[in-house]
Design a protein around this motif. Sequence first.
Motif, PDB file in Angstrom:
ATOM      1  N   GLU A 152       0.798  -1.226   0.000  1.00 39.01           N
ATOM      2  CA  GLU A 152       0.000   0.000   0.000  1.00 39.01           C
ATOM      3  C   GLU A 152       0.832   1.278   0.000  1.00 39.01           C
ATOM      4  N   PRO A 153       1.705   1.496   0.994  1.00 39.33           N
ATOM      5  CA  PRO A 153       2.407   2.789   1.034  1.00 39.33           C
ATOM      6  C   PRO A 153       3.332   3.018  -0.151  1.00 39.33           C
ATOM      7  N   ALA A 154       3.980   1.975  -0.659  1.00 42.68           N
ATOM      8  CA  ALA A 154       4.869   2.157  -1.810  1.00 42.68           C
ATOM      9  C   ALA A 154       4.092   2.560  -3.056  1.00 42.68           C
ATOM     10  N   SER A 155       2.910   1.987  -3.241  1.00 37.24           N
ATOM     11  CA  SER A 155       2.080   2.343  -4.395  1.00 37.24           C
ATOM     12  C   SER A 155       1.625   3.798  -4.310  1.00 37.24           C
ATOM     13  N   LEU A 156       1.205   4.209  -3.112  1.00 35.24           N
ATOM     14  CA  LEU A 156       0.777   5.597  -2.914  1.00 35.24           C
ATOM     15  C   LEU A 156       1.943   6.565  -3.081  1.00 35.24           C
ATOM     16  N   LEU A 157       3.111   6.176  -2.581  1.00 35.74           N
ATOM     17  CA  LEU A 157       4.294   7.037  -2.703  1.00 35.74           C
ATOM     18  C   LEU A 157       4.713   7.188  -4.156  1.00 35.74           C
ATOM     19  N   ALA A 158       4.696   6.104  -4.910  1.00 34.40           N
ATOM     20  CA  ALA A 158       5.083   6.178  -6.318  1.00 34.40           C
ATOM     21  C   ALA A 158       4.212   7.186  -7.067  1.00 34.40           C
ATOM     22  N   GLU A 159       2.907   7.162  -6.792  1.00 38.20           N
ATOM     23  CA  GLU A 159       2.007   8.120  -7.439  1.00 38.20           C
ATOM     24  C   GLU A 159       2.399   9.553  -7.082  1.00 38.20           C
ATOM     25  N   LYS A 160       2.704   9.799  -5.805  1.00 37.31           N
ATOM     26  CA  LYS A 160       3.055  11.146  -5.362  1.00 37.31           C
ATOM     27  C   LYS A 160       4.394  11.611  -5.934  1.00 37.31           C
ATOM     28  N   LEU A 161       5.341  10.680  -6.073  1.00 35.37           N
ATOM     29  CA  LEU A 161       6.635  11.045  -6.655  1.00 35.37           C
ATOM     30  C   LEU A 161       6.495  11.410  -8.122  1.00 35.37           C
ATOM     31  N   VAL A 162       5.651  10.697  -8.837  1.00 39.91           N
ATOM     32  CA  VAL A 162       5.407  11.023 -10.246  1.00 39.91           C
ATOM     33  C   VAL A 162       4.778  12.413 -10.357  1.00 39.91           C
ATOM     34  N   GLU A 163       3.835  12.726  -9.475  1.00 37.06           N
ATOM     35  CA  GLU A 163       3.239  14.060  -9.467  1.00 37.06           C
ATOM     36  C   GLU A 163       4.296  15.129  -9.171  1.00 37.06           C
ATOM     37  N   THR A 164       5.182  14.834  -8.228  1.00 35.67           N
ATOM     38  CA  THR A 164       6.239  15.772  -7.841  1.00 35.67           C
ATOM     39  C   THR A 164       7.217  16.016  -8.983  1.00 35.67           C
ATOM     40  N   ALA A 165       7.483  14.966  -9.767  1.00 36.15           N
ATOM     41  CA  ALA A 165       8.530  15.030 -10.786  1.00 36.15           C
ATOM     42  C   ALA A 165       8.088  15.661 -12.091  1.00 36.15           C
ATOM     43  N   ASN A 166       6.798  15.847 -12.270  1.00 34.95           N
ATOM     44  CA  ASN A 166       6.295  16.400 -13.524  1.00 34.95           C
ATOM     45  C   ASN A 166       5.645  17.746 -13.259  1.00 34.95           C
ATOM     46  N   GLY A 225      17.558  -5.601  -7.963  1.00 33.19           N
ATOM     47  CA  GLY A 225      16.652  -5.362  -6.845  1.00 33.19           C
ATOM     48  C   GLY A 225      17.368  -5.474  -5.517  1.00 33.19           C
ATOM     49  N   HIS A 226      16.636  -5.154  -4.452  1.00 29.32           N
ATOM     50  CA  HIS A 226      17.189  -5.163  -3.103  1.00 29.32           C
ATOM     51  C   HIS A 226      16.187  -5.795  -2.152  1.00 29.32           C
ATOM     52  N   SER A 227      16.685  -6.371  -1.085  1.00 32.24           N
ATOM     53  CA  SER A 227      15.810  -7.034  -0.116  1.00 32.24           C
ATOM     54  C   SER A 227      14.759  -6.094   0.452  1.00 32.24           C
ATOM     55  N   TYR A 228      15.159  -4.828   0.682  1.00 31.45           N
ATOM     56  CA  TYR A 228      14.230  -3.886   1.311  1.00 31.45           C
ATOM     57  C   TYR A 228      13.624  -2.904   0.311  1.00 31.45           C
ATOM     58  N   THR A 229      13.628  -3.255  -0.978  1.00 29.90           N
ATOM     59  CA  THR A 229      12.995  -2.419  -1.986  1.00 29.90           C
ATOM     60  C   THR A 229      11.539  -2.141  -1.606  1.00 29.90           C
ATOM     61  N   ALA A 230      11.135  -0.862  -1.685  1.00 27.96           N
ATOM     62  CA  ALA A 230       9.751  -0.438  -1.434  1.00 27.96           C
ATOM     63  C   ALA A 230       9.305  -0.724  -0.003  1.00 27.96           C
ATOM     64  N   ASN A 231      10.222  -0.614   0.941  1.00 22.52           N
ATOM     65  CA  ASN A 231       9.908  -0.862   2.346  1.00 22.52           C
ATOM     66  C   ASN A 231       8.750   0.015   2.827  1.00 22.52           C
ATOM     67  N   GLN A 232       7.815  -0.606   3.542  1.00 26.01           N
ATOM     68  CA  GLN A 232       6.610   0.104   3.963  1.00 26.01           C
ATOM     69  C   GLN A 232       6.874   1.238   4.945  1.00 26.01           C
ATOM     70  N   LEU A 233       7.770   1.040   5.894  1.00 26.78           N
ATOM     71  CA  LEU A 233       8.053   2.100   6.860  1.00 26.78           C
ATOM     72  C   LEU A 233       8.656   3.327   6.173  1.00 26.78           C
ATOM     73  N   GLY A 234       9.611   3.087   5.283  1.00 29.62           N
ATOM     74  CA  GLY A 234      10.215   4.193   4.546  1.00 29.62           C
ATOM     75  C   GLY A 234       9.204   4.906   3.672  1.00 29.62           C
ATOM     76  N   ALA A 235       8.346   4.142   3.019  1.00 31.09           N
ATOM     77  CA  ALA A 235       7.332   4.739   2.148  1.00 31.09           C
ATOM     78  C   ALA A 235       6.335   5.575   2.949  1.00 31.09           C
ATOM     79  N   ALA A 236       5.929   5.063   4.113  1.00 29.88           N
ATOM     80  CA  ALA A 236       4.991   5.811   4.958  1.00 29.88           C
ATOM     81  C   ALA A 236       5.602   7.132   5.416  1.00 29.88           C
ATOM     82  N   ALA A 237       6.877   7.080   5.823  1.00 32.43           N
ATOM     83  CA  ALA A 237       7.565   8.311   6.233  1.00 32.43           C
ATOM     84  C   ALA A 237       7.688   9.277   5.061  1.00 32.43           C
ATOM     85  N   SER A 238       7.949   8.764   3.881  1.00 29.72           N
ATOM     86  CA  SER A 238       8.115   9.611   2.694  1.00 29.72           C
ATOM     87  C   SER A 238       6.826  10.327   2.324  1.00 29.72           C
TER      88      SER A 238
END
Length: 493
Positions: free
Chosen positions: A87-101, A362-375
Amino acid sequence: MGPLAKLDHRFVWHPFTQMRDWLKREPIVIVEGRGAVLRDVKGREYLDANSSIWTNLHGHNHPKLNAAIRKQLGKISHSSALGLANEPASLLAEKLVETANPIPHSALRTPHLSKVFFSDDGSTALEVALKLAYEFTRRTRGGKSQPKFLSLDRAYHGDTIGAVSLGHIDLFHKAFRGLLFKTDKVASPYCYRCPFNRAKPERADAREYRKCNWECVGLVEKKFRAQKKRGNPYAAFVFEPLIQGAAGMIAQPVGWLRQVTEIARGHGALLIADEVMTGFGRTGLAKKKRRKGEKWKISAAPFPFSPGSLVASHRESVQPDFLCFAKGLTGGYLPMAATLTTQKVFDAFLGDYHEFKTFFHGHSYTANQLGAAASIASLHILQSKASIKARASLEVTLSKELKSLWPLDRIGDIRQVGLVVGIELVRNWRTREPFALRERAGIRVCEAMAKRGVLTRPIGNVIVIMPPYCTSARQVIAMVSALREAIAETLAR
């Protein structure tokens, strides 16, 4: 020496640190932080003048970031991104795309960044961009030649092998040369020490009084033309926008980035923007203008963007093909990074399973939920009116207080880009004579600042001031005063 300091000395190997020197003295052991203030194990307080190595945005122990992480902890701390979404990684990805354009895609003649690949830190964000650009170029050019990369002299893009290969700081990288692949470099726009700058030193930022004809831009054009003649045009141009961090806070004059990226585009190169340090508002809000009467070698029409844009490249109307975020992504709470790119790059890795066109990375902690929530929480704060107002005020206060340093003979250049400042120490400002690195001038000044309750870390002879966005005017005054006193104490003639 306290028990924690003894444990550190016995077991910990610190990064970018001569451990023989480290073991000679008791280290400052941090146990707590709030806002722009850090507290050590002995109860002493310090101002965090470099945002804990350029990572912390909103201050320590921020209630909204704390709450976001606690809420996510109540659900799940981590699950794999290999074969699963969250959940948080999907929501963060959307927000980053908005930020980048900066504006709707239909109005852009520049790449639309629409895909996000998560990783762990700045080095891995650059590794992702490097690998994607390499393989995209190989596939789209028919795989006939080895893709080559161009970056800047004094570049630093991280410490993994690919990122080190893009770097050009001998002190950091020379020892590992046998492990690296070859990349080319071109001169940085280091106005204070540029061989083409005919101006004598003044008591001002060298970008403002320089006398040149954009020879540094001409060198970029020359480099691209020469590589094209060899029959293998550069695959990508890699840069930190507006200011090179580990190079010594080398601030680029207004217009340089737009001109050189137009050259790169004209030669078919991809643009890789390393915004690990510069992203998320670090480079400020004030719109910089070209100097009156100054002619640019290339003058492309800018695209409009909000003054509150969180992407440094946008301040020069540059939209890259790869945008690398890390450091402040989570507000400085957790290690997380993101590499944004285009649908076109993404499509080059699509195919049937048996074609093996997958991006094998890839990485073991790719798209980590705690990091995404903080972001996500950090982005909400950054886009608030209160944060925008605080950053604008902090930028003005910094600029005002830094002027008090110019009377010091040991100040050669003060380079400010938004909320990032590099103060270059010299033996003689009239001749730009530097201190030898072995004299540890920057280190000694920072040690003296620590005694005055201000923590930062030098880059050679350059003192970095990069405060959290919550820093008050009074705290800025204290930071600059500590620096002024430390220079007078340690570098007195």
